[in-house]
Design an enzyme around this catalytic site. Structure first.
Site, PDB file in Angstrom:
ATOM      1  N   ASP A   1       6.446  -9.136   4.320  1.00  0.00           N
ATOM      2  CA  ASP A   1       5.490  -9.250   3.226  1.00  0.00           C
ATOM      3  C   ASP A   1       4.258  -9.962   3.782  1.00  0.00           C
ATOM      4  OD1 ASP A   1       4.389  -9.537   0.629  1.00  0.00           O
ATOM      5  OD2 ASP A   1       6.403  -9.728  -0.206  1.00  0.00           O
TER       6      ASP A   1
ATOM      7  N   ASP B   1       0.522  -7.851   0.093  1.00  0.00           N
ATOM      8  CA  ASP B   1       0.590  -8.544  -1.198  1.00  0.00           C
ATOM      9  C   ASP B   1      -0.771  -8.557  -1.892  1.00  0.00           C
ATOM     10  OD1 ASP B   1       2.067 -10.499  -2.973  1.00  0.00           O
ATOM     11  OD2 ASP B   1       0.402 -11.778  -2.347  1.00  0.00           O
TER      12      ASP B   1
ATOM     13  N   HIS C   1      10.211  -8.265  -7.843  1.00  0.00           N
ATOM     14  CA  HIS C   1      10.476  -9.676  -8.145  1.00  0.00           C
ATOM     15  C   HIS C   1       9.498 -10.264  -9.155  1.00  0.00           C
ATOM     16  CE1 HIS C   1       7.378  -9.530  -5.126  1.00  0.00           C
ATOM     17  NE2 HIS C   1       7.026 -10.747  -5.488  1.00  0.00           N
TER      18      HIS C   1
HETATM   19  C1  GLC Z   1       2.040 -10.751  -5.706  1.00  0.00           C
HETATM   20  C2  GLC Z   1       3.490 -11.152  -5.587  1.00  0.00           C
HETATM   21  C3  GLC Z   1       3.757 -12.272  -6.535  1.00  0.00           C
HETATM   22  C4  GLC Z   1       2.885 -13.436  -6.142  1.00  0.00           C
HETATM   23  C5  GLC Z   1       1.419 -13.038  -6.109  1.00  0.00           C
HETATM   24  C6  GLC Z   1       0.581 -14.058  -5.414  1.00  0.00           C
HETATM   25  O1  GLC Z   1       1.752 -10.215  -6.939  1.00  0.00           O
HETATM   26  O2  GLC Z   1       4.312 -10.049  -5.803  1.00  0.00           O
HETATM   27  O3  GLC Z   1       5.112 -12.644  -6.537  1.00  0.00           O
HETATM   28  O4  GLC Z   1       3.071 -14.486  -7.052  1.00  0.00           O
HETATM   29  O5  GLC Z   1       1.222 -11.833  -5.403  1.00  0.00           O
HETATM   30  O6  GLC Z   1       0.813 -14.032  -4.031  1.00  0.00           O
END
Ligand code: GLC
Length: 595
Positions: free
Chosen positions: A127, A249, A374
């Site tokens: 990720d 992300d 998630h």
């Molecule tokens: C993405 C992730 C999430 C996180 C956000 C900030 O949306 O999936 O879990 O809180 O980015 O990094």
């Protein structure tokens, strides 16, 4: 006329349905295009398997469960962030891009995981949290230390709208009054995705920094070539170790306009009470595509099918297509199509439209569907709620799996989806772990509900951990919903997933066939055909209604079926079906080979 309207109109006009003019035939798999046929499985490492008894999952836990993943038919795993992090956002706030957080193990453990996965032909994807770092990352610490620090421009710093002595503290962003009187207002009216102003005041340098998410997640300035270089070097570091690709992300947040200006207010409020802005200056800006092209160049320089996946929440297929690079296909191989999986209604017409668009309106690129992750309530609940009985809820979960695994899309799963794990939101504020939920309670309960420990068996702590306390409690239904119990039950969701992944791998039509929607005016039953150039054909039908549905499937080009052989069905009555005129039980799925 837009392509998808054309598509629906022409199909409605024809009594027998011809293949879509530009239905895509997948190319046969080569190593470089492995991702076109892949099942990718997201693992939230905290919650998958604990091996050192600290109540939290770890990398060795993933290694321990590789055989399970192999049996399930997984080609690649995407591991949510396991890098060193203060864990404010459970790893989405990275303080070192080249390490492993001690909670999850060591670099040696990571190397072992890579080696063991490779033995099983499972690829590891990481990720890549590229929009922001942790505020404890050395880059940010330097950047915040003075206005003329060489790393100052690695983040987004601006003066407030006015001068003053203390920053304003409105109860809610864009909902005046700003207090105390005479306070310094943030540079713009932008709202953080996690609530409040998107700007945080730094007392030392008397400027604000921008954060699209939590205040502890300052946004990097991707207009600075040094940032790009440092981050691309991170990609190379992991690819050199054998990592096969990255999930990017929050990637549409990468750029903000140079002249940071207020955005127009909308008439919507978030769950924290802030008045939302249009986000026209801070979301999905065109500049991001140049960066994506260059990033694609970095992964392509490995010449062996390294892949870029995007977390791309976008409003329509036109925007999604841009993330592939349109006709040039020179950006991400797999930006996520969030429209299909997060429709949250069992609506055959809507799925037909959205899945049809992914077939015809992304220049033949490869779709990536996803129903669970998630950040969202689990699909079991979002769709299962339409079922009235436990049997119907199970049938609905099987139907979602069928949509995901028998379409032409690459399939993205989330741990526990294959056994029907449920969303288990915390009952009391004091139990909440996700800061999002603490801050937003009770309207926003946070994301703990979909992040609970994997349910392996019916022993204490569901076989997840030996510790009596786990970082998030195990969902009580683990005594019946667990891998061991479902392995033993031929009708379980787990066995359904296994059958479908095996078919997808071994049946030529499901593996690489083109996809054509059939019976396109049926509002209750979604049906398609997968077929190969040499005439192998599989029909798929899913009843999205609570009533039995009688259907007469019409094959493309008026072809008549000589024989019909059920490959898999959630409706026992269809096991021996011998024609394409069948009745599907409520929420039933039927997959059959046709000759
Ligand atoms: C993405 C992730 C999430 C996180 C956000 C900030 O949306 O999936 O879990 O809180 O980015 O990094």
């Amino acid at each position: 006329m837009k392509l998808h309207n054309l598509f629906t109109a022409s199909l409605l006009a024809a009594a027998l349905v011809a293949p879509l003019a530009n239905a895509q035939t997948s190319e046969p798999a080569t190593d470089k295009t492995w991702w076109k046929h892949a099942v990718i499985y997201e693992i939230y490492p905290r919650s998958f398997q604990d091996t050192n008894g600290d109540g939290m999952g770890d990398l060795n836990g993933i290694t321990q469960r590789l055989d399970y993943l192999k049996e399930l038919g997984v080609d690649a795993i995407w591991i949510s962030p396991m890098f060193p992090s203060p864990q404010v956002d459970f790893g989405y706030d990275i303080s070192d891009y080249r390490g492993v957080d001690r909670q999850y193990g060591t670099m040696k453990d990571m190397d072992r995981l890579l080696a063991e996965a490779k033995k099983r032909n499972i690829k590891i994807l990481l990720d890549f949290v590229l929009n922001h770092t942790s505020d404890k990352h050395p880059w940010f610490i330097e950047s915040a230390s003075s206005k003329n620090n060489p790393k100052r421009d690695w983040y987004i710093w601006r003066d407030g709208k006015n001068t003053g002595t203390v920053p304003c503290n409105p109860a809610h962003q864009n909902a005046a009054p700003y207090t105390p009187p005479g306070c310094i207002q943030p540079p713009t009216n932008w709202v953080s995705i996690f609530g409040g102003s998107a700007w945080e005041f730094n007392d030392k340098t008397k400027q604000f920094y921008y954060h699209a998410f939590y205040t502890q997640q300052p946004d990097l300035n991707w207009r600075n070539p040094q940032v790009e270089k440092a981050m691309f070097d991170v990609l190379r570091f992991w690819m050199d170790k054998g990592v096969y690709g990255f999930r990017l992300d929050a990637v549409p947040e990468l750029f903000e306009t140079v002249a940071l200006k207020d955005e127009a207010l909308t008439n919507k409020k978030n769950k924290y009470g802030d008045i939302l802005t249009t986000r026209t200056n801070s979301h999905d800006l065109p500049e991001v595509h140049d960066t994506m092209r260059r990033m694609r160049g970095v992964v392509d320089s490995y010449h062996d099918g390294r892949v870029l996946i995007g977390e791309t929440y976008l409003p329509n297929v036109e925007d999604l297509d841009k993330w592939y690079g349109g006709a040039k296909k020179d950006e991400l191989q797999l930006p996520m199509d969030m429209q299909v999986g997060f429709t949250n209604k069992l609506d055959a017409t809507r799925f037909r439209k959205l899945i049809g668009e992914a077939e015809t309106e992304i220049h033949g690129s490869q779709p990536l569907f996803v129903f669970d992750n998630h950040d969202r309530d689990r699909s079991w609940d979002r769709y299962g709620k339409f079922g009235k009985t436990p049997e119907q809820k199970l049938a609905i979960a099987k139907l979602l799996a069928t949509m995901l695994l028998t379409s032409r899309s690459t399939a993205l799963m989330y741990y526990g989806q294959e056994i029907g794990m449920t969303t288990d939101k915390p009952a009391r504020k004091e139990d909440v772990r996700d800061p999002n939920g603490i801050h937003g309670w009770p309207k926003e309960k946070g994301r703990d509900g979909e992040r609970r420990p994997m349910q392996w068996d019916s022993s204490a702590q569901a076989g997840f951990s030996t510790n009596a306390t786990t970082w998030l409690g195990v969902t009580p239904n683990y005594t019946t919903i667990n891998v061991a119990a479902e392995k033993a039950n031929p009708n379980s969701l787990l066995n359904w997933y296994k059958q479908l992944t095996a078919l997808r791998r071994n049946n030529a039509a499901l593996h690489e066939g083109s996809m054509t929607m059939i019976n396109t005016s049926d509002a209750n039953v979604l049906s398609w055909v997968r077929s190969t150039a040499d005439g192998k054909m599989v029909v798929v039908s899913m009843n999205m209604s609570a009533e039995p549905q009688k259907i007469a499937l019409a094959l493309p080009s008026g072809k008549a079926a000589q024989s019909v052989h059920t490959l898999v069905t959630s409706d026992d009555a269809l096991k021996n079906a011998s024609t394409l005129d069948v009745t599907l039980a409520p929420y039933a799925s039927w997959v059959a080979e046709v000759k």
